[in-house]
Design a protein around this motif. Structure first.
Motif, PDB file in Angstrom:
ATOM      1  N   MET A   1       0.818  -1.187   0.000  1.00 50.87           N
ATOM      2  CA  MET A   1       0.000   0.000   0.000  1.00 50.87           C
ATOM      3  C   MET A   1       0.869   1.260   0.000  1.00 50.87           C
ATOM      4  N   TRP A   2       1.951   1.266   0.775  1.00 51.00           N
ATOM      5  CA  TRP A   2       2.806   2.446   0.852  1.00 51.00           C
ATOM      6  C   TRP A   2       3.921   2.432  -0.183  1.00 51.00           C
ATOM      7  N   TRP A   3       4.188   1.250  -0.758  1.00 49.98           N
ATOM      8  CA  TRP A   3       5.299   1.093  -1.673  1.00 49.98           C
ATOM      9  C   TRP A   3       4.806   0.669  -3.052  1.00 49.98           C
ATOM     10  N   GLN A   4       5.465   1.177  -4.070  1.00 52.96           N
ATOM     11  CA  GLN A   4       5.142   0.820  -5.448  1.00 52.96           C
ATOM     12  C   GLN A   4       6.378   0.180  -6.081  1.00 52.96           C
ATOM     13  N   ASN A   5       6.195  -0.984  -6.726  1.00 52.42           N
ATOM     14  CA  ASN A   5       7.299  -1.640  -7.426  1.00 52.42           C
ATOM     15  C   ASN A   5       7.657  -0.831  -8.666  1.00 52.42           C
ATOM     16  N   ILE A   6       8.948  -0.502  -8.796  1.00 53.96           N
ATOM     17  CA  ILE A   6       9.383   0.221  -9.989  1.00 53.96           C
ATOM     18  C   ILE A   6      10.322  -0.616 -10.860  1.00 53.96           C
ATOM     19  N   LYS A   7      10.874  -1.690 -10.276  1.00 48.40           N
ATOM     20  CA  LYS A   7      11.723  -2.607 -11.037  1.00 48.40           C
ATOM     21  C   LYS A   7      11.730  -3.931 -10.285  1.00 48.40           C
ATOM     22  N   GLN A   8      11.745  -5.020 -11.033  1.00 51.90           N
ATOM     23  CA  GLN A   8      11.795  -6.325 -10.384  1.00 51.90           C
ATOM     24  C   GLN A   8      12.382  -7.356 -11.326  1.00 51.90           C
ATOM     25  N   GLY A  20       7.171   9.168   0.797  1.00 54.38           N
ATOM     26  CA  GLY A  20       8.552   9.607   0.972  1.00 54.38           C
ATOM     27  C   GLY A  20       8.743  10.385   2.262  1.00 54.38           C
ATOM     28  N   LEU A  21       9.782  11.237   2.279  1.00 50.70           N
ATOM     29  CA  LEU A  21      10.071  12.046   3.456  1.00 50.70           C
ATOM     30  C   LEU A  21       8.927  13.008   3.718  1.00 50.70           C
ATOM     31  N   PRO A  22       8.567  13.361   4.914  1.00 49.07           N
ATOM     32  CA  PRO A  22       9.089  12.922   6.205  1.00 49.07           C
ATOM     33  C   PRO A  22       8.399  11.671   6.736  1.00 49.07           C
ATOM     34  N   MET A  23       7.455  11.093   5.977  1.00 49.33           N
ATOM     35  CA  MET A  23       6.744   9.894   6.443  1.00 49.33           C
ATOM     36  C   MET A  23       7.664   8.693   6.589  1.00 49.33           C
ATOM     37  N   TRP A  24       8.670   8.581   5.740  1.00 46.69           N
ATOM     38  CA  TRP A  24       9.570   7.434   5.747  1.00 46.69           C
ATOM     39  C   TRP A  24      10.990   7.952   5.613  1.00 46.69           C
ATOM     40  N   PRO A  25      11.962   7.350   6.266  1.00 43.05           N
ATOM     41  CA  PRO A  25      13.322   7.898   6.248  1.00 43.05           C
ATOM     42  C   PRO A  25      14.028   7.813   4.886  1.00 43.05           C
ATOM     43  N   TYR A  26      13.524   7.007   3.960  1.00 43.29           N
ATOM     44  CA  TYR A  26      14.118   6.924   2.623  1.00 43.29           C
ATOM     45  C   TYR A  26      13.017   6.677   1.602  1.00 43.29           C
ATOM     46  N   LYS A  27      13.323   7.010   0.353  1.00 41.72           N
ATOM     47  CA  LYS A  27      12.309   6.954  -0.697  1.00 41.72           C
ATOM     48  C   LYS A  27      12.362   5.654  -1.515  1.00 41.72           C
ATOM     49  N   TYR A  28      13.535   5.044  -1.638  1.00 42.03           N
ATOM     50  CA  TYR A  28      13.698   3.846  -2.459  1.00 42.03           C
ATOM     51  C   TYR A  28      14.303   2.710  -1.634  1.00 42.03           C
ATOM     52  N   ARG A  29      13.943   1.483  -2.007  1.00 42.96           N
ATOM     53  CA  ARG A  29      14.529   0.333  -1.344  1.00 42.96           C
ATOM     54  C   ARG A  29      14.560  -0.851  -2.304  1.00 42.96           C
TER      55      ARG A  29
END
Length: 90
Positions: A1-8, A20-29
């Motif tokens: 729900m909070w994350w969208q797949n951009i590559k797999q 993204g910021l400030p809700m989460w400390p980083y934007k990509y994982r």
């Protein structure tokens, strides 16, 4: 729900945080597909792309290889075992 797949691929998922910021400390994982373990994160798309390329070059070939115990030289195995036992006895 909070994350969208951009590559797999077969082994990894690269995701972007929708807020993204400030809700989460980083934007990509990058996650391991097998168990969803996070193995890289960044706030910069270029940095996470470099991490992705590193994994493709260095991790994927090792993930594709099987460990063949029959291919190990028995003499080398005994040398290693003797060294380990020597350390344990000390």
């Amino acid at each position: 729900m909070w994350w969208q797949n951009i590559k797999q691929d077969m082994y990894f998922l690269m995701q972007e945080h929708k807020v993204g910021l400030p809700m989460w400390p980083y934007k990509y994982r990058i996650l391991l597909r097998e168990n969803r373990m996070e193995i890289a994160n960044s706030n910069d798309l270029q940095d996470i792309e470099l991490d992705w390329e590193y994994l493709q070059v260095h991790a994927v070939p090792q993930l594709n290889q099987k460990i063949d115990l029959g291919a190990i030289n028995p003499v080398d195995t005994m040398t290693v075992l003797a060294g380990v036992l020597k350390i344990l006895v000390l």
